[in-house]
Design a protein around this motif. Structure first.
Motif, mmCIF file in Angstrom:
data_model
loop_
_atom_site.group_PDB
_atom_site.id
_atom_site.type_symbol
_atom_site.label_atom_id
_atom_site.label_comp_id
_atom_site.label_asym_id
_atom_site.label_seq_id
_atom_site.Cartn_x
_atom_site.Cartn_y
_atom_site.Cartn_z
ATOM 1 N N ASP A 1 46.272 5.617 -2.835
ATOM 2 C CA ASP A 1 45.458 4.573 -3.458
ATOM 3 C C ASP A 1 44.073 5.109 -3.807
ATOM 4 O O ASP A 1 43.542 4.846 -4.891
ATOM 5 C CB ASP A 1 45.324 3.365 -2.523
ATOM 6 N N MET A 2 43.484 5.868 -2.890
ATOM 7 C CA MET A 2 42.154 6.441 -3.123
ATOM 8 C C MET A 2 42.182 7.395 -4.315
ATOM 9 O O MET A 2 41.327 7.338 -5.193
ATOM 10 C CB MET A 2 41.674 7.174 -1.863
ATOM 11 N N LEU A 3 43.197 8.258 -4.385
ATOM 12 C CA LEU A 3 43.302 9.213 -5.488
ATOM 13 C C LEU A 3 43.583 8.507 -6.813
ATOM 14 O O LEU A 3 43.025 8.872 -7.847
ATOM 15 C CB LEU A 3 44.383 10.250 -5.179
ATOM 16 N N ALA A 4 44.430 7.500 -6.784
ATOM 17 C CA ALA A 4 44.726 6.734 -8.003
ATOM 18 C C ALA A 4 43.464 6.014 -8.489
ATOM 19 O O ALA A 4 43.219 5.940 -9.698
ATOM 20 C CB ALA A 4 45.848 5.741 -7.748
ATOM 21 N N HIS A 5 42.673 5.494 -7.555
ATOM 22 C CA HIS A 5 41.416 4.830 -7.923
ATOM 23 C C HIS A 5 40.468 5.807 -8.628
ATOM 24 O O HIS A 5 39.717 5.414 -9.514
ATOM 25 C CB HIS A 5 40.752 4.247 -6.673
ATOM 26 N N GLU A 6 40.537 7.075 -8.242
ATOM 27 C CA GLU A 6 39.714 8.109 -8.885
ATOM 28 C C GLU A 6 40.393 8.699 -10.119
ATOM 29 O O GLU A 6 39.925 9.677 -10.681
ATOM 30 C CB GLU A 6 39.396 9.224 -7.887
ATOM 31 N N ARG A 7 41.510 8.122 -10.506
ATOM 32 C CA ARG A 7 42.262 8.486 -11.716
ATOM 33 C C ARG A 7 42.926 9.862 -11.641
ATOM 34 O O ARG A 7 43.056 10.565 -12.635
ATOM 35 C CB ARG A 7 41.399 8.376 -12.958
#
Length: 163
Positions: A51-57
């Motif tokens: 989720d954290m990595l996806a939030h950072e695209r």
């Protein structure tokens, strides 16, 4: 399941059928299609990091099994069967001795790929093994998710400016 499903056209039983019968695990191919390779076996932590990595695209490829991670690091990426990810984020304890040795070889041959190892629990032996991995960053139990996010973003940005 019908018996014919385990027998090929020549009447020979298939390897998968024998493996299932003996209780062996079936080997699944490791697939990596992401920009960041996340190696994490704990479901909650893996989801939090994804989720954290996806939030950072970031695009994320996940390996959640130690055996598959070792195969990917030691054979697939190192031999050129798979393209190396742009960044590797890995639970150091999950890899074990074989995985850390494979990661050491991979980092020596691909110094352009940043590696972040983290572990909430370490011991002197694990820290010594990690110290042999060229160019790897290590974050111990005191690191928070925000620290990890900052390191990932920083390393990805520095990699982009070098390319």
């Amino acid at each position: 399941m019908q018996a014919s499903a385990v027998v090929n056209q020549q009447g020979e039983s298939s390897r998968a059928g024998r493996a299932m019968f003996r209780g062996e695990s079936r080997k699944r191919p490791v697939v990596f299609h992401g920009q960041v390779l996340l190696i994490e076996n704990l479901k909650e932590r893996r989801q939090l990091m994804c989720d954290m990595l996806a939030h950072e695209r970031f695009e994320v490829g996940v390996v959640e099994n130690a055996r598959e991670a070792v195969q990917l690091l030691a054979e697939d990426i190192f031999s050129g069967q798979r393209q190396a990810p742009e960044l590797i984020l890995c639970n150091a304890r999950m890899l074990g001795d074989a995985g850390l040795a494979a990661l050491e070889r991979l980092c020596a041959s691909n110094p352009q790929v940043p590696v972040i190892l983290y572990s909430p629990f370490t011991n002197p032996r694990l820290r010594e093994q990690i110290s042999r991995i060229p160019g790897a960053w290590f974050m111990d139990h005191s690191a928070k998710l925000e620290d990890l996010r900052s390191a990932v973003v920083s390393l990805a940005a520095s990699r982009q400016t070098r390319v």
